[in-house]
Design an enzyme around this catalytic site. Structure first.
Site: not given
Length: 405
Positions: A208, A119, A114, A301, A309, A258
């Site tokens: 959004n 960005y 994504d 991340s 992970e 998260l």
């Protein structure tokens, strides 16, 4: 919630999968048919609007939601399959940081990436896909329309073609409106449908958009979005919006699953206690909760070990575990972009003469940009509202394609 499907097992997950191409293969490819399943030949069709969740199954063998694995996907209304786990790239720096994270994710079994024009890392996303040695058709690629590019077909197509050039591909699998804050939503949504019908995107959706906007758009346009992306995690479970998406046949992509990591780290929290009991991290439990709820999740991340992970497979949450995490909902928002969820329909359909992409959400330090003013487009064009008004102009699109009730 949409139906889930379990694709065939992948060989060498973590090493590029079965469709590995020669190193450095160009990401460009022609778009497959919108209705072609990408990960399974035995997908379960969407339930009728309002169908109870208990009727949903996973894949041909009918395993429960606990059986979700790396090849599991959501089937969209059009028949297109969207992988459940993806990498979010918001705030990944352009260059090696983004490229390496994308490559690590794809080599860890992720099959959805994504990004967004705002960005400033689309080019590196494309390079990361090539570096992972995967064919373009093996990766579900998502990008977004900036608020500053809302408008008619010319505006939207120009923006998408710019993204395609940077990504090094001829199509994206999913194109989202980043935020309603760009205004002119009816014109913009009709243009999104048209670029999809032209083959530049296999599916289109929104990001959004709150309950009011999503409901109004579904009533005022020729078809609702196939996917809605919004902040969704254990501490902000968005229950009314989730229920409305299910009724409209809109698949959900959980942004910030998260919660920005801001609620982790205290051994006294219920999530931490459960994670210790299961010998898993809080992040793994947060992502697994999303997956077992039937939400696509896009954790972010830049650290390869954490990317690996965050692929929360190889374990499952029991019904009691799911209920325990469900009780953690407290309406906590980790994203500034979530303010747009409260935007009114009138504000969303008005034409905006100037908008900052940074205000809408993304791109640290994004310069302020102004939309091009087009002759003959007055403020509030198409402001028919949700009370039965239709989207302006078909523009040659295929009406009603894949529409939901």
């Amino acid at each position: 919630l949409p139906a889930l499907s379990e694709g065939p097992a992948e060989d060498g997950v973590g090493g590029g999968g079965t469709g590995a191409a020669e190193g450095g293969q160009e990401a460009s490819a022609s778009a497959p048919s919108r209705g072609t399943a990408t990960g399974s030949s035995s997908a379960v069709p969407w339930p009728e609007a309002g169908a109870p969740q208990a009727e949903l199954t996973v894949g041909a063998v009918g395993v429960g939601l606990e059986g979700i694995g790396p090849s599991s996907s959501l089937m969209l209304r059009s028949g297109l399959q969207m992988p459940l786990l993806g990498l979010g790239t918001r705030r990944l720096k352009p260059g090696a940081e983004c490229r390496d994270a994308v490559r690590a994710a794809l080599r860890s079994g992720y099959r959805l990436i994504d990004t967004s024009a705002t960005y400033n890392n689309e080019e590196d996303v494309g390079l990361g896909i090539s570096a992972a040695g995967l064919r373009r058709e093996d990766v579900f690629l998502v990008t977004k329309l900036p608020p500053s590019e809302h408008g008619d077909l010319e505006d939207v197509r120009e923006a998408l073609e710019g993204s395609l050039k940077r990504l090094g591909t001829s199509y994206v699998d999913l194109y989202l409106i980043l935020s309603p804050k760009g205004g002119s939503i009816l014109d913009t949504w009709e243009a999104m449908l048209q670029v999809r019908d032209a083959g530049l995107a296999r599916a289109v959706g929104v990001s959004n958009f709150g309950l009011v906007l999503l409901d109004a758009l579904a009533k005022a346009s020729r078809e609702p979005p196939e996917v809605a992306q919004f902040e969704l995690h254990f501490a902000n479970q968005q229950r009314p919006l989730v229920a409305r998406c299910a009724a409209l046949g809109v698949a959900i992509m959980a942004a910030a699953p998260l919660a920005g990591g801001r609620l982790f780290g205290s051994a006294q929290t219920s999530l931490a206690v459960l994670a210790a009991r299961k010998s898993r991290s809080e992040a793994e439990l947060a992502i697994r909760w999303c997956l077992q709820r039937g939400f696509a999740a896009i954790p972010k991340s830049k650290v390869a070990k954490r990317v690996e992970e965050n692929a929360a497979f190889g374990f499952s949450l029991s019904a009691s575990d799911m209920l325990e995490i469900g009780r953690l909902d407290r309406g906590y928002s980790a994203c500034r972009a979530s303010r747009a969820l409260e935007m009114s329909w009138d504000a969303a359909v008005d034409e905006v003469s100037g908008v900052s992409d940074d205000d809408a959400e993304d791109g640290k330090g994004q310069p302020r940009r102004r939309r091009k003013k087009r002759k003959g487009k007055g403020k509030g064009k198409g402001k028919g509202g949700p009370a039965g008004g239709s989207a302006p102009g078909s523009g040659g699109g295929k009406g009603g394609k894949g529409g939901g009730s």
